[in-house]
Design a protein around this motif. Structure first.
Motif, PDB file in Angstrom:
ATOM      1  N   ALA A  92       1.063  -1.400   0.006  1.00 15.51           N
ATOM      2  CA  ALA A  92       0.236   0.169  -0.085  1.00 15.51           C
ATOM      3  C   ALA A  92       0.866   0.974   0.485  1.00 15.51           C
ATOM      4  CB  ALA A  92      -1.159   0.002   1.176  1.00 15.51           C
ATOM      5  N   ALA A  93       2.193   0.725   0.143  1.00 15.54           N
ATOM      6  CA  ALA A  93       2.913   2.501   0.856  1.00 15.54           C
ATOM      7  C   ALA A  93       3.531   2.370  -0.755  1.00 15.54           C
ATOM      8  CB  ALA A  93       3.679   2.366   1.496  1.00 15.54           C
ATOM      9  N   GLY A  94       3.588   1.650  -1.597  1.00 19.10           N
ATOM     10  CA  GLY A  94       5.023   1.813  -2.922  1.00 19.10           C
ATOM     11  C   GLY A  94       5.944   1.386  -2.270  1.00 19.10           C
ATOM     12  N   MET A  95       6.188   0.504  -1.704  1.00 25.78           N
ATOM     13  CA  MET A  95       7.773  -0.095  -1.055  1.00 25.78           C
ATOM     14  C   MET A  95       8.460  -1.185  -1.137  1.00 25.78           C
ATOM     15  SD  MET A  95       8.329   1.426   2.715  1.00 25.78           S
ATOM     16  CE  MET A  95       8.126   3.232   2.344  1.00 25.78           C
ATOM     17  N   THR A  96       8.840  -2.133  -0.921  1.00 27.82           N
ATOM     18  CA  THR A  96       9.495  -2.768  -0.291  1.00 27.82           C
ATOM     19  C   THR A  96       8.687  -3.594   1.051  1.00 27.82           C
ATOM     20  OG1 THR A  96      11.501  -3.225   0.138  1.00 27.82           O
ATOM     21  CG2 THR A  96      10.610  -3.731  -2.643  1.00 27.82           C
ATOM     22  N   HIS A  97       8.192  -4.964   1.325  1.00 27.04           N
ATOM     23  CA  HIS A  97       8.275  -5.346   2.836  1.00 27.04           C
ATOM     24  C   HIS A  97       9.658  -5.355   3.990  1.00 27.04           C
ATOM     25  CE1 HIS A  97       9.763  -9.142   1.444  1.00 27.04           C
ATOM     26  NE2 HIS A  97      10.297  -9.058   2.715  1.00 27.04           N
ATOM     27  N   ALA A  98      10.753  -5.059   3.111  1.00 26.74           N
ATOM     28  CA  ALA A  98      12.276  -4.353   3.261  1.00 26.74           C
ATOM     29  C   ALA A  98      12.561  -3.292   3.720  1.00 26.74           C
ATOM     30  CB  ALA A  98      13.515  -5.232   2.684  1.00 26.74           C
ATOM     31  N   ASN A  99      11.948  -2.686   2.842  1.00 31.04           N
ATOM     32  CA  ASN A  99      12.162  -1.778   3.273  1.00 31.04           C
ATOM     33  C   ASN A  99      11.127  -0.548   4.490  1.00 31.04           C
ATOM     34  OD1 ASN A  99      13.394   1.386   2.721  1.00 31.04           O
ATOM     35  ND2 ASN A  99      11.787   2.052   1.131  1.00 31.04           N
ATOM     36  N   VAL A 100       9.744  -1.638   4.943  1.00 28.37           N
ATOM     37  CA  VAL A 100       9.719  -1.424   6.044  1.00 28.37           C
ATOM     38  C   VAL A 100      10.407  -1.609   6.911  1.00 28.37           C
ATOM     39  CG1 VAL A 100       7.219  -2.063   7.286  1.00 28.37           C
ATOM     40  CG2 VAL A 100       7.291  -1.759   4.725  1.00 28.37           C
ATOM     41  N   TYR A 101      10.968  -2.942   7.611  1.00 30.46           N
ATOM     42  CA  TYR A 101      11.761  -3.175   8.469  1.00 30.46           C
ATOM     43  C   TYR A 101      12.703  -2.179   8.086  1.00 30.46           C
ATOM     44  CZ  TYR A 101       9.548  -7.917   8.453  1.00 30.46           C
ATOM     45  OH  TYR A 101       8.353  -8.232   8.013  1.00 30.46           O
ATOM     46  N   ARG A 102      13.322  -1.299   7.600  1.00 26.65           N
ATOM     47  CA  ARG A 102      14.239  -0.941   8.267  1.00 26.65           C
ATOM     48  C   ARG A 102      13.708   0.769   9.247  1.00 26.65           C
ATOM     49  NH1 ARG A 102      15.608   2.821   2.531  1.00 26.65           N
ATOM     50  NH2 ARG A 102      17.030   4.143   4.811  1.00 26.65           N
ATOM     51  N   TYR A 103      12.298   0.709   8.788  1.00 26.40           N
ATOM     52  CA  TYR A 103      11.516   1.685  10.152  1.00 26.40           C
ATOM     53  C   TYR A 103      10.853   0.536  11.346  1.00 26.40           C
ATOM     54  CZ  TYR A 103      12.636   4.224   6.173  1.00 26.40           C
ATOM     55  OH  TYR A 103      12.929   5.061   4.482  1.00 26.40           O
ATOM     56  N   PHE A 104      10.281  -0.319  10.808  1.00 26.07           N
ATOM     57  CA  PHE A 104      10.129  -1.144  12.318  1.00 26.07           C
ATOM     58  C   PHE A 104       9.958  -2.229  11.971  1.00 26.07           C
ATOM     59  CE2 PHE A 104       7.103   2.412  10.627  1.00 26.07           C
ATOM     60  CZ  PHE A 104       6.475   2.838  12.224  1.00 26.07           C
ATOM     61  N   PRO A 105      11.192  -3.199  13.062  1.00 26.64           N
ATOM     62  CA  PRO A 105      11.544  -4.098  12.715  1.00 26.64           C
ATOM     63  C   PRO A 105      10.723  -5.672  13.209  1.00 26.64           C
ATOM     64  CG  PRO A 105      11.739  -2.836  15.108  1.00 26.64           C
ATOM     65  CD  PRO A 105      10.977  -2.240  14.549  1.00 26.64           C
ATOM     66  N   SER A 106       9.687  -5.286  13.461  1.00 33.12           N
ATOM     67  CA  SER A 106       8.788  -6.219  13.052  1.00 33.12           C
ATOM     68  C   SER A 106       7.491  -5.860  12.879  1.00 33.12           C
ATOM     69  CB  SER A 106       8.497  -7.779  14.259  1.00 33.12           C
ATOM     70  OG  SER A 106       8.394  -6.347  15.367  1.00 33.12           O
ATOM     71  N   LYS A 107       6.146  -7.209  12.691  1.00 36.31           N
ATOM     72  CA  LYS A 107       4.734  -6.593  13.043  1.00 36.31           C
ATOM     73  C   LYS A 107       4.837  -5.925  14.068  1.00 36.31           C
ATOM     74  CE  LYS A 107       0.206  -8.275  12.724  1.00 36.31           C
ATOM     75  NZ  LYS A 107      -0.796  -9.525  12.058  1.00 36.31           N
ATOM     76  N   GLN A 108       5.088  -6.712  14.810  1.00 40.85           N
ATOM     77  CA  GLN A 108       4.528  -5.908  16.273  1.00 40.85           C
ATOM     78  C   GLN A 108       4.679  -4.640  16.463  1.00 40.85           C
ATOM     79  OE1 GLN A 108       2.065  -7.819  18.999  1.00 40.85           O
ATOM     80  NE2 GLN A 108       2.391  -5.630  19.432  1.00 40.85           N
TER      81      GLN A 108
END
Length: 207
Positions: free
Chosen positions: A43-59
């Motif tokens: 939805a953010a138009g990025m890879t999930h690896a990039n999300v992990y740069r900001y939040f290390p986990s779903k929790q």
């Protein structure tokens, strides 16, 4: 002469906020169990690896959603604690508004409020931080009341524990959730009566 330009908001902050907004929307629409880092990333138009740069986990991302929802609550209560009103008036408003804003969040954004309840039950850091901030505000108002003579407790720490105990029924998030089916005016009257007793106990040194 042109007005001075504001410093740009750091890109990381903008991305953090965007990811939290998307995750909040997914919590509301899908439920927290169906929220995924991959879905938020898409939805953010990025890879999930990039999300992990900001939040290390779903929790961590879910906790950020909770923390964002609690910020306005803390702001409301901080304004009350900083007001020039007498300490007894401020303590009454602080307690009544804490119960009110929790109930408002539950009714307006039930899935997110339930995430907060889960965070409290699991003693997660986001819940501990929020609880610490609320306790700090209550302590500030009680200490102000002691300084001005509005409160004359026998023991400050026991008085603070007393407040926590008697107000648990109306301000603990699990209790707020359990009372979701009760009419607000009924709860408001009951809480107001408890607050009057608590203020009386503080003012005449019963505790």
């Amino acid at each position: 002469m042109s007005p001075p330009r504001r410093p740009p908001v750091p890109m990381a902050d903008r991305i953090d906020a965007r990811l939290i907004t998307i995750a909040t929307d997914h919590v509301r629409r899908l439920g927290p169990g169906r929220v995924t880092v991959v879905g938020v990333a898409q939805a953010a138009g990025m890879t999930h690896a990039n999300v992990y740069r900001y939040f290390p986990s779903k929790q961590a991302l879910i906790d950020a959603v909770v923390g964002e929802a609690l910020k306005p609550i803390e702001a409301v209560l901080a304004d009350i604690a900083s007001a020039p009103d007498p300490a007894d008036d401020k303590l009454e408003r602080l307690v009544l508004d804490l119960a009110r804003v929790y109930r408002d969040l539950l009714e307006r954004d039930g899935p997110v409020f339930r995430l907060y309840v889960s965070a409290v039950e699991a003693n997660r850091a986001v819940a501990r931080r929020h609880r610490g901030r609320i306790r700090m505000l209550v302590e500030r108002v009680v200490d102000e009341g002691i300084t001005t003579g509005a409160f004359e407790p026998r023991d400050r720490d026991r008085a603070l524990s007393f407040l926590t105990d008697v107000l648990y029924r109306f301000t603990h998030p699990a209790a707020v959730l359990a009372d979701a089916g009760l009419a607000r005016d009924v709860l408001d009257r009951r809480l107001a009566a408890v607050v009057r007793v608590a203020l009386r106990a503080l003012s005449v040194g019963l505790i």
